[in-house]
Design an enzyme around this catalytic site. Sequence first.
Site, mmCIF file in Angstrom:
data_model
loop_
_atom_site.group_PDB
_atom_site.id
_atom_site.type_symbol
_atom_site.label_atom_id
_atom_site.label_comp_id
_atom_site.label_asym_id
_atom_site.label_seq_id
_atom_site.Cartn_x
_atom_site.Cartn_y
_atom_site.Cartn_z
ATOM 1 N N ASP A 239 75.286 -48.799 -31.550
ATOM 2 C CA ASP A 239 76.072 -49.044 -32.755
ATOM 3 C C ASP A 239 75.387 -48.528 -34.018
ATOM 4 O OD1 ASP A 239 78.234 -50.762 -34.098
ATOM 5 O OD2 ASP A 239 76.407 -51.486 -35.061
ATOM 6 N N GLU A 312 77.082 -43.902 -31.619
ATOM 7 C CA GLU A 312 78.113 -43.962 -32.657
ATOM 8 C C GLU A 312 77.562 -43.414 -33.969
ATOM 9 O OE1 GLU A 312 78.733 -47.249 -35.029
ATOM 10 O OE2 GLU A 312 80.876 -46.976 -35.267
HETATM 11 C C1 GLC Z 1 79.845 -50.047 -36.118
HETATM 12 C C2 GLC Z 1 80.891 -50.886 -35.419
HETATM 13 C C3 GLC Z 1 81.614 -51.674 -36.455
HETATM 14 C C4 GLC Z 1 80.628 -52.594 -37.155
HETATM 15 C C5 GLC Z 1 79.454 -51.792 -37.716
HETATM 16 C C6 GLC Z 1 78.308 -52.686 -38.064
HETATM 17 O O1 GLC Z 1 80.403 -49.085 -36.938
HETATM 18 O O2 GLC Z 1 81.719 -50.086 -34.649
HETATM 19 O O3 GLC Z 1 82.678 -52.410 -35.918
HETATM 20 O O4 GLC Z 1 81.254 -53.274 -38.186
HETATM 21 O O5 GLC Z 1 78.957 -50.848 -36.816
HETATM 22 O O6 GLC Z 1 77.673 -53.164 -36.911
#
Ligand code: GLC
Length: 598
Positions: A239, A312
């Site tokens: 993440d 991500e």
């Molecule tokens: C990522 C997740 C999102 C979250 C953020 C903070 O972008 O996909 O849902 O709010 O990280 O952890």
Amino acid sequence: MAHLLKLLVTLLCLALSCERGQAAAIELERVSSSEATRDWWQVAQFYQIYPRSFKDSNGDGIGDLQGIISKLDYLKELGVTATWLSPIFTSPMADFGYDIADFFDIQEEYGTLDDFDQLIAAANERGLKIILDFVPNHSSDENVWFQKSVRREKGYEDYYVWHDGYVNASTGARIPPSNWLQAFRGSAWEWNSQRGQYYLHQFAVKQPDLNYRNPAVVAQMKRVLTYWLDRGVAGFRIDAVPWCFEVLPDADGRYPDEPLSGYTQDPDDSAYLKHIYTQDQIETVDMVYQWRQLLDDYKRIHGGDTRVLMVETYSSLDYVMKFYGNRTTKGAQIPFNFQFIVGGEGNKNNTELSAYGFVKIINSWLGQMPADQTANWVMGNHDQRRVGSRYGEDRIDLMNMLQMFLPGVSITYQGEELGMTDGYISWEDTRDPAACNSNETIYQQFTRDPARTPMQWSSEANAGFSTNSSTWLPINPNYVTVNVAAETAADTSHLKLYKQLVDLRKSKTLQYGTTRYAAINENVVAIKRALSGQPTYVLVANVLNSHVCGVDVASELYSSGSYKIKLLNPQAKAAVGDSVALNNLSMPPYAALIVESV
Ligand code: GLC
């Protein structure tokens, strides 16, 4: 008369295509590795579950692990081979699980560690792999590590990013260490009166950033990975990767202010600044390489299949591509390809995107990806508007067709196989911190709730998601027709086509074939997948709301010979098995066909 009209339309089509010229096709020979060297994940069908909204087993209006277990057969039937779960760990739910209070335990409302072990066992029985969300950048402020850090307990003093800040000489007011902004509006620094310092939180106030300059933090987070590997997971989605490291303070301990971006006049919006000191630092890339090493070492010692990393990051492509690794060091197998999310007109509205826009998006990834890597296609997730709402409901099948037909890994967000669309969420019902931190007038710009409404299983109460009288987010009223049961029973549906696409994706041609693609004109995208000794497949899609005729896909794609329709969307107004002339196609608005050589 009709004949004359047809002739006129044909002439107009010809004139338009001449005027705009034809885009050159792009041929990719290299993207597909051979059968012998293929690893499981390269041909996997990935599916993202947002556990809170997938299936509620105990009637409290919130999805849970037993709910997921009860739907594993659905995933199997769908052709899914691996599923990644948004966070299921103990959390006060300030950011719905992305604020973790205990990285080693399960959120009570989702179940227990025992339920988790059951989930792994039940998934294994069905040949399904479970991938967990790993949230390395921050914890919850309710995590014991943070509480110890607040108290400056030995070993935890620098677990988070702390700073005294400054005092305005004339007013005596406290000033945060820098102008940095959190992703959810407002300063990224929060004063903690107990410790008498500011802490950094690049997301909500309740999500303090862990300090990756502290080796104890690095070691702790590796322990988290090993703990879940020991419980049988097949890998991790990592993440918010770009935020892990921030720039080092200067010799006076100052963090530099970030420059203005010029994108917005709203000083609380994170887009107000260019995040050159708080995101995309090079140390973060090395951290991901270390995590890959950990996974590979784990496999070497304990055996089993390759464990995968999905990264991500919405950063620039130059930065994203670094996560694949380099000549000497391996990186993540799947740095998410968000080009269909960030490309075109961006997240909000791509309903007018032309064939040239589509090809630009496809090419942005395939054109920059290192030669020996595998592509992946992510059309949506829990942070974005639903595909049907972003690209238009007429393009739902078309987008699933593209995702499955393009070379590489395919990743679907729950409900996209049904063509679920954004649910309307009133300000009163809004739950997402990204929206709650704004106000009633502007929250729609920031909210991620519309894509998080519960999964639509049937036309029963609460879409068969829960037996409770209410659900944590309202159900989208379109559940009456858009649901698993109805789409399974129908002769044709988004779901049925999705399953057929999963099957087609198993063909040798789609797994190992070469790819040639082009925008034939403003309307038509064409992609050819070919492999010697196997049938050739061609996807032809009219992405716009106008009829085009006399379309010659054959010359751009070098696809002479006879073809018949293998799969199609209803807009194509044709039938499976129909013969088609690839040098003279008539394509109604939003028609999409996959044809097979005969
Ligand atoms: C990522 C997740 C999102 C979250 C953020 C903070 O972008 O996909 O849902 O709010 O990280 O952890």
